[in-house]
Scaffold this motif. Structure first.
Motif, short mmCIF file in Angstrom:
data_model
loop_
_atom_site.label_atom_id
_atom_site.label_comp_id
_atom_site.label_asym_id
_atom_site.label_seq_id
_atom_site.Cartn_x
_atom_site.Cartn_y
_atom_site.Cartn_z
N ALA A 68 -7.83 44.58 42.76
CA ALA A 68 -7.65 44.81 44.20
C ALA A 68 -8.40 43.76 45.01
CB ALA A 68 -8.12 46.21 44.58
N LEU A 69 -9.57 43.39 44.54
CA LEU A 69 -10.35 42.37 45.25
C LEU A 69 -9.64 41.02 45.18
CD1 LEU A 69 -12.93 42.01 46.83
CD2 LEU A 69 -14.14 41.62 44.69
N ILE A 70 -9.12 40.67 44.02
CA ILE A 70 -8.37 39.42 43.86
C ILE A 70 -7.12 39.45 44.75
CG2 ILE A 70 -7.07 37.97 42.26
CD1 ILE A 70 -10.09 37.81 41.75
N ASP A 71 -6.42 40.58 44.76
CA ASP A 71 -5.22 40.71 45.60
C ASP A 71 -5.56 40.55 47.08
OD1 ASP A 71 -3.63 41.10 43.40
OD2 ASP A 71 -3.39 43.26 43.69
N SER A 72 -6.72 41.04 47.48
CA SER A 72 -7.11 40.96 48.89
C SER A 72 -7.32 39.52 49.33
CB SER A 72 -8.38 41.78 49.15
OG SER A 72 -9.52 41.12 48.65
N MET A 73 -7.50 38.63 48.39
CA MET A 73 -7.74 37.22 48.71
C MET A 73 -6.50 36.37 48.50
SD MET A 73 -10.82 36.91 49.79
CE MET A 73 -11.14 35.16 49.61
N ALA A 74 -5.35 37.00 48.29
CA ALA A 74 -4.11 36.25 48.03
C ALA A 74 -3.90 35.20 49.12
CB ALA A 74 -2.93 37.20 47.97
N GLY A 75 -3.61 33.99 48.68
CA GLY A 75 -3.34 32.91 49.62
C GLY A 75 -4.59 32.22 50.13
N SER A 76 -5.76 32.71 49.77
CA SER A 76 -7.01 32.09 50.22
C SER A 76 -7.64 31.31 49.09
CB SER A 76 -8.00 33.18 50.67
OG SER A 76 -7.45 33.94 51.71
N ASP A 77 -8.63 30.55 49.41
CA ASP A 77 -9.41 29.85 48.39
C ASP A 77 -10.40 30.86 47.82
OD1 ASP A 77 -10.76 28.12 46.79
OD2 ASP A 77 -11.87 27.17 48.41
N ALA A 78 -10.05 31.40 46.68
CA ALA A 78 -10.85 32.48 46.11
C ALA A 78 -11.64 32.03 44.89
CB ALA A 78 -9.94 33.65 45.76
N VAL A 79 -12.04 30.78 44.84
CA VAL A 79 -12.76 30.25 43.68
C VAL A 79 -14.02 31.04 43.43
CG1 VAL A 79 -13.96 28.24 42.73
CG2 VAL A 79 -11.77 27.94 43.89
N CYS A 80 -14.82 31.29 44.47
CA CYS A 80 -16.09 32.01 44.26
C CYS A 80 -15.82 33.46 43.84
CB CYS A 80 -16.98 31.95 45.49
SG CYS A 80 -16.41 32.92 46.89
N LEU A 81 -14.76 34.04 44.36
CA LEU A 81 -14.41 35.41 43.99
C LEU A 81 -13.99 35.48 42.52
CD1 LEU A 81 -13.93 38.32 44.78
CD2 LEU A 81 -11.68 37.65 45.61
N HIS A 82 -13.18 34.54 42.09
CA HIS A 82 -12.78 34.49 40.68
C HIS A 82 -14.01 34.28 39.78
CE1 HIS A 82 -8.42 34.84 40.73
NE2 HIS A 82 -8.43 34.14 41.85
N ALA A 83 -14.93 33.43 40.21
CA ALA A 83 -16.14 33.18 39.43
C ALA A 83 -16.97 34.46 39.32
CB ALA A 83 -16.96 32.06 40.05
N LEU A 84 -17.07 35.20 40.41
CA LEU A 84 -17.82 36.46 40.39
C LEU A 84 -17.17 37.45 39.43
CD1 LEU A 84 -19.96 38.46 41.49
CD2 LEU A 84 -18.35 39.00 43.34
N VAL A 85 -15.87 37.66 39.56
CA VAL A 85 -15.16 38.60 38.70
C VAL A 85 -15.24 38.17 37.24
CG1 VAL A 85 -12.87 39.52 38.14
CG2 VAL A 85 -13.67 39.53 40.51
N ASP A 86 -15.03 36.89 36.98
CA ASP A 86 -15.11 36.39 35.60
C ASP A 86 -16.50 36.61 35.03
OD1 ASP A 86 -12.45 35.63 35.75
OD2 ASP A 86 -12.90 33.48 35.98
N GLY A 87 -17.53 36.37 35.84
CA GLY A 87 -18.91 36.59 35.39
C GLY A 87 -19.19 38.05 35.09
#
Length: 182
Positions: free
Chosen positions: A81-100
């Motif tokens: 849901a967090l990843i979906d909320s960032m659709a179309g945005s630069d979500a590099v830091c969000l992906h790094a957080l989730v991956d971590g």
């Protein structure tokens, strides 16, 4: 919304507030880690006595059920849901957080398994040692993971995830627990 009376305990959050429920789970995880540390200190003098068996059973049951559900809540519902909320945005830091955080879950599961085996022996009343360093490594890893979720993940989720998606997360959490999200 639950009502709390002055001087009385606040009601536990429910599926209508999934982020508060996840945060409350962090407190329960910390308490179980503290019980694990007390058990490690108890064993050398008392062995697998009745108190140790009870504590071992409780900690093992918690991490095998509630903590496992907590990780599933995050991996199957909150993170997507967090990843979906960032659709179309630069979500590099969000992906790094989730991956971590996903990597943390795998690391914690690896640290848990030998502890689980030892707790099973203690719960059965058999002699066993619970190495303090092993317990410390596990509890410190969980403390760091919880701190990251409390400081980064949950505030970001509260800001970014729409109310309807939060409601769906709460319902999934409730279903995962057989109708009891607590």
């Amino acid at each position: 919304m639950a009502v709390s009376f002055p001087g009385g305990p606040a009601a536990a959050p429910g599926p209508d507030d999934p982020l508060a429920l996840l945060s409350a789970c962090h407190g329960r995880i910390a308490r179980q880690c503290a019980t694990l540390a007390r058990l490690a200190a108890h064993l050398p003098a008392h062995g697998s006595d009745a108190a140790a068996q009870t504590a071992a059973t409780s900690v093992r049951r918690y991490f095998d059920t509630a903590a496992a559900h907590h990780h599933e809540d995050e991996e199957e519902d909150l993170f997507p849901a967090l990843i979906d909320s960032m659709a179309g945005s630069d979500a590099v830091c969000l992906h790094a957080l989730v991956d971590g955080l996903l990597a943390d879950h795998r690391h914690l599961a690896g640290l848990w398994e030998p502890l689980r085996e030892t707790l099973s022996e203690i719960a059965a009343g058999r002699p066993a040692q619970l190495p303090a360093q092993q317990v410390q490594t596990f509890t410190e890893a969980y403390e760091a993971h919880i701190r990251r979720e409390e400081d980064e993940l949950l505030p970001m989720a509260a800001r970014l995830i729409p109310d309807d998606a939060l409601a769906a997360i709460g319902q999934a959490m409730k279903a995962r627990r057989g109708g009891d999200a607590g």
